[in-house]
Design a protein around this motif. Structure first.
Motif, PDB file in Angstrom:
ATOM      1  N   HIS A  92      80.297  45.541 -57.001  1.00  0.00           N
ATOM      2  CA  HIS A  92      81.174  44.054 -56.613  1.00  0.00           C
ATOM      3  C   HIS A  92      80.539  43.122 -57.066  1.00  0.00           C
ATOM      4  N   LEU A  93      79.459  42.665 -57.050  1.00  0.00           N
ATOM      5  CA  LEU A  93      78.757  41.379 -57.594  1.00  0.00           C
ATOM      6  C   LEU A  93      78.865  41.291 -59.109  1.00  0.00           C
ATOM      7  N   ALA A  94      78.640  42.632 -59.691  1.00  0.00           N
ATOM      8  CA  ALA A  94      78.618  42.727 -61.237  1.00  0.00           C
ATOM      9  C   ALA A  94      80.144  42.299 -61.606  1.00  0.00           C
ATOM     10  N   LEU A  95      81.205  42.895 -61.050  1.00  0.00           N
ATOM     11  CA  LEU A  95      82.284  42.854 -61.295  1.00  0.00           C
ATOM     12  C   LEU A  95      83.040  41.195 -61.344  1.00  0.00           C
ATOM     13  N   ILE A  96      82.319  40.728 -60.051  1.00  0.00           N
ATOM     14  CA  ILE A  96      82.666  39.102 -59.977  1.00  0.00           C
ATOM     15  C   ILE A  96      81.968  38.258 -60.886  1.00  0.00           C
ATOM     16  N   ALA A  97      80.651  38.645 -61.223  1.00  0.00           N
ATOM     17  CA  ALA A  97      79.892  37.905 -62.158  1.00  0.00           C
ATOM     18  C   ALA A  97      80.628  37.982 -63.530  1.00  0.00           C
ATOM     19  N   ILE A  98      81.053  38.985 -63.826  1.00  0.00           N
ATOM     20  CA  ILE A  98      81.721  39.249 -65.359  1.00  0.00           C
ATOM     21  C   ILE A  98      83.377  38.891 -65.422  1.00  0.00           C
ATOM     22  N   LEU A  99      84.082  39.292 -64.332  1.00  0.00           N
ATOM     23  CA  LEU A  99      85.522  38.932 -64.508  1.00  0.00           C
ATOM     24  C   LEU A  99      85.766  37.613 -63.948  1.00  0.00           C
ATOM     25  N   VAL A 100      85.056  37.005 -62.786  1.00  0.00           N
ATOM     26  CA  VAL A 100      85.632  35.663 -62.315  1.00  0.00           C
ATOM     27  C   VAL A 100      84.460  34.538 -62.741  1.00  0.00           C
ATOM     28  N   LEU A 101      83.339  34.911 -63.014  1.00  0.00           N
ATOM     29  CA  LEU A 101      82.402  33.728 -62.977  1.00  0.00           C
ATOM     30  C   LEU A 101      81.941  33.489 -64.450  1.00  0.00           C
ATOM     31  N   ASP A 102      82.669  34.250 -65.401  1.00  0.00           N
ATOM     32  CA  ASP A 102      82.260  34.147 -66.906  1.00  0.00           C
ATOM     33  C   ASP A 102      81.036  34.541 -67.316  1.00  0.00           C
ATOM     34  N   GLN A 103      80.467  35.696 -66.737  1.00  0.00           N
ATOM     35  CA  GLN A 103      79.280  36.384 -66.899  1.00  0.00           C
ATOM     36  C   GLN A 103      78.026  35.363 -66.593  1.00  0.00           C
ATOM     37  N   GLN A 104      77.998  35.135 -65.244  1.00  0.00           N
ATOM     38  CA  GLN A 104      76.828  34.353 -64.749  1.00  0.00           C
ATOM     39  C   GLN A 104      75.705  35.262 -64.277  1.00  0.00           C
ATOM     40  N   TRP A 105      74.988  35.818 -65.218  1.00  0.00           N
ATOM     41  CA  TRP A 105      74.052  36.705 -65.009  1.00  0.00           C
ATOM     42  C   TRP A 105      72.813  36.422 -63.991  1.00  0.00           C
ATOM     43  N   GLY A 106      72.712  35.261 -63.893  1.00  0.00           N
ATOM     44  CA  GLY A 106      71.694  34.585 -62.988  1.00  0.00           C
ATOM     45  C   GLY A 106      72.260  34.798 -61.547  1.00  0.00           C
ATOM     46  N   TRP A 107      73.455  34.493 -61.471  1.00  0.00           N
ATOM     47  CA  TRP A 107      74.205  34.630 -60.043  1.00  0.00           C
ATOM     48  C   TRP A 107      74.244  35.961 -59.774  1.00  0.00           C
ATOM     49  N   LEU A 108      74.398  37.090 -60.396  1.00  0.00           N
ATOM     50  CA  LEU A 108      74.467  38.342 -60.098  1.00  0.00           C
ATOM     51  C   LEU A 108      72.965  38.955 -59.815  1.00  0.00           C
ATOM     52  N   ALA A 109      72.065  38.491 -60.529  1.00  0.00           N
ATOM     53  CA  ALA A 109      70.721  38.886 -60.377  1.00  0.00           C
ATOM     54  C   ALA A 109      70.003  38.171 -58.900  1.00  0.00           C
ATOM     55  N   LEU A 110      70.274  37.291 -58.706  1.00  0.00           N
ATOM     56  CA  LEU A 110      69.897  36.558 -57.504  1.00  0.00           C
ATOM     57  C   LEU A 110      70.541  37.279 -56.304  1.00  0.00           C
ATOM     58  N   ASN A 111      71.878  37.228 -56.277  1.00  0.00           N
ATOM     59  CA  ASN A 111      72.657  37.914 -55.346  1.00  0.00           C
ATOM     60  C   ASN A 111      72.251  39.221 -55.074  1.00  0.00           C
ATOM     61  N   ALA A 112      72.175  40.026 -55.998  1.00  0.00           N
ATOM     62  CA  ALA A 112      71.884  41.539 -55.842  1.00  0.00           C
ATOM     63  C   ALA A 112      70.281  41.602 -55.099  1.00  0.00           C
ATOM     64  N   VAL A 113      69.414  40.896 -55.673  1.00  0.00           N
ATOM     65  CA  VAL A 113      68.091  40.900 -55.026  1.00  0.00           C
ATOM     66  C   VAL A 113      68.138  40.392 -53.553  1.00  0.00           C
ATOM     67  N   LEU A 114      68.671  39.425 -53.165  1.00  0.00           N
ATOM     68  CA  LEU A 114      69.096  38.979 -51.948  1.00  0.00           C
ATOM     69  C   LEU A 114      69.532  39.862 -50.988  1.00  0.00           C
ATOM     70  N   LEU A 115      70.890  40.529 -51.424  1.00  0.00           N
ATOM     71  CA  LEU A 115      71.469  41.586 -50.789  1.00  0.00           C
ATOM     72  C   LEU A 115      70.630  42.840 -50.286  1.00  0.00           C
ATOM     73  N   LEU A 116      69.802  43.340 -51.743  1.00  0.00           N
ATOM     74  CA  LEU A 116      69.202  44.563 -51.391  1.00  0.00           C
ATOM     75  C   LEU A 116      67.816  44.264 -50.710  1.00  0.00           C
ATOM     76  N   GLY A 117      67.259  43.196 -50.843  1.00  0.00           N
ATOM     77  CA  GLY A 117      66.135  42.985 -50.279  1.00  0.00           C
ATOM     78  C   GLY A 117      66.196  42.682 -48.751  1.00  0.00           C
ATOM     79  N   LEU A 118      67.151  41.809 -48.316  1.00  0.00           N
ATOM     80  CA  LEU A 118      67.522  41.546 -46.995  1.00  0.00           C
ATOM     81  C   LEU A 118      68.087  42.759 -46.255  1.00  0.00           C
ATOM     82  N   ALA A 119      68.767  43.742 -46.978  1.00  0.00           N
ATOM     83  CA  ALA A 119      69.295  44.799 -46.209  1.00  0.00           C
ATOM     84  C   ALA A 119      67.938  45.762 -45.818  1.00  0.00           C
ATOM     85  N   LEU A 120      66.977  45.892 -46.568  1.00  0.00           N
ATOM     86  CA  LEU A 120      65.949  46.638 -46.351  1.00  0.00           C
ATOM     87  C   LEU A 120      65.184  45.803 -45.086  1.00  0.00           C
ATOM     88  N   LEU A 121      65.104  44.651 -45.077  1.00  0.00           N
ATOM     89  CA  LEU A 121      64.278  43.857 -44.119  1.00  0.00           C
ATOM     90  C   LEU A 121      65.141  44.053 -42.789  1.00  0.00           C
TER      91      LEU A 121
END
Length: 221
Positions: free
Chosen positions: A127-156
């Motif tokens: 979902h994050l990747a699709l938003i980054a590509i289709l909505v946010l004009d390929q903001q890879w930094g946004w995708l990377a940070l939010n993916a790390v936050l989501l997965l890391g905090l889920a484990l926590l």
């Protein structure tokens, strides 16, 4: 969430003299046969009529509020971005409401379902990747940070002791929203995207809650 052994597998149990109007329905109803069973396994079997009504009414109401917000700030998107954002919004709003119901809490917090919950969270990196590509004009930094936050905090959250899991998840939600907004800001009117997804997954989905039900309204849909 594992219910106390005295409650597991039983009908709704009254919670003492202080709240005789409430019951906790620990027992997970069996999914229905056929295609309805697939629906039950996704949303949680045995929702009450009130839970269904809240979802049916809440999603369009909240969707209109999101639309009004986006329109008020004049967000400019390509047609494919509009479609992607609309699908994401409906899914995220529905997830916030559905994952907060007693039916979903019983189903997704059955004993031995931690892996299932974490896989569900992991799938939302798409979902994050699709938003980054289709909505946010390929903001890879946004995708990377939010993916790390989501997965890391889920484990926590999943490995936090149960008595403090809820406040830890709430703090994780606030921290993730602030870090995302500060480190990888997005155009005005779209800053709600990541926090809404965090709310759906880190709080509504991952936090085990007692599946409360009104004693008078315990009939399932």
């Amino acid at each position: 969430m594992r219910a106390p052994s005295s409650l597991r597998g039983t009908a709704p149990v009254r919670q003492g003299p202080h709240r005789p109007d409430l019951a906790i329905a620990w027992k997970v109803p069996a999914p229905r046969p056929g295609w309805r069973g697939a629906v039950d396994r996704f949303f949680g079997p045995g929702p009450t009529r009130v839970e269904v009504l809240v979802q049916l009414c809440g999603i369009p109401i909240l969707g209109v509020l999101v639309l009004a917000h986006v329109a008020s700030v004049g967000v400019q998107l390509h047609w494919w971005g509009v479609i992607a954002l609309a699908i994401f919004t409906i899914d995220a709003l529905g997830g916030v409401l559905t994952n907060s119901t007693g039916a979903a809490k019983r189903w997704y917090h059955r004993p031995g379902t931690r892996g299932e919950r974490l896989r569900f969270v992991s799938l939302h990196v798409v979902h994050l990747a699709l938003i980054a590509i289709l909505v946010l004009d390929q903001q890879w930094g946004w995708l990377a940070l939010n993916a790390v936050l989501l997965l890391g905090l889920a484990l926590l959250i999943e490995h936090t002791p149960l008595p403090v899991r809820r406040p830890v998840a709430m703090g994780a939600l606030v921290a993730a929203a602030l870090l995302s907004a500060t480190l990888v800001p997005v155009p005005d009117g779209l800053g709600w995207i990541a926090p809404l997804l965090f709310l759906k997954l880190l709080v509504a989905h991952l936090i085990p809650e007692a599946p409360f039900a009104s004693v008078d309204d315990a009939t399932t849909a």
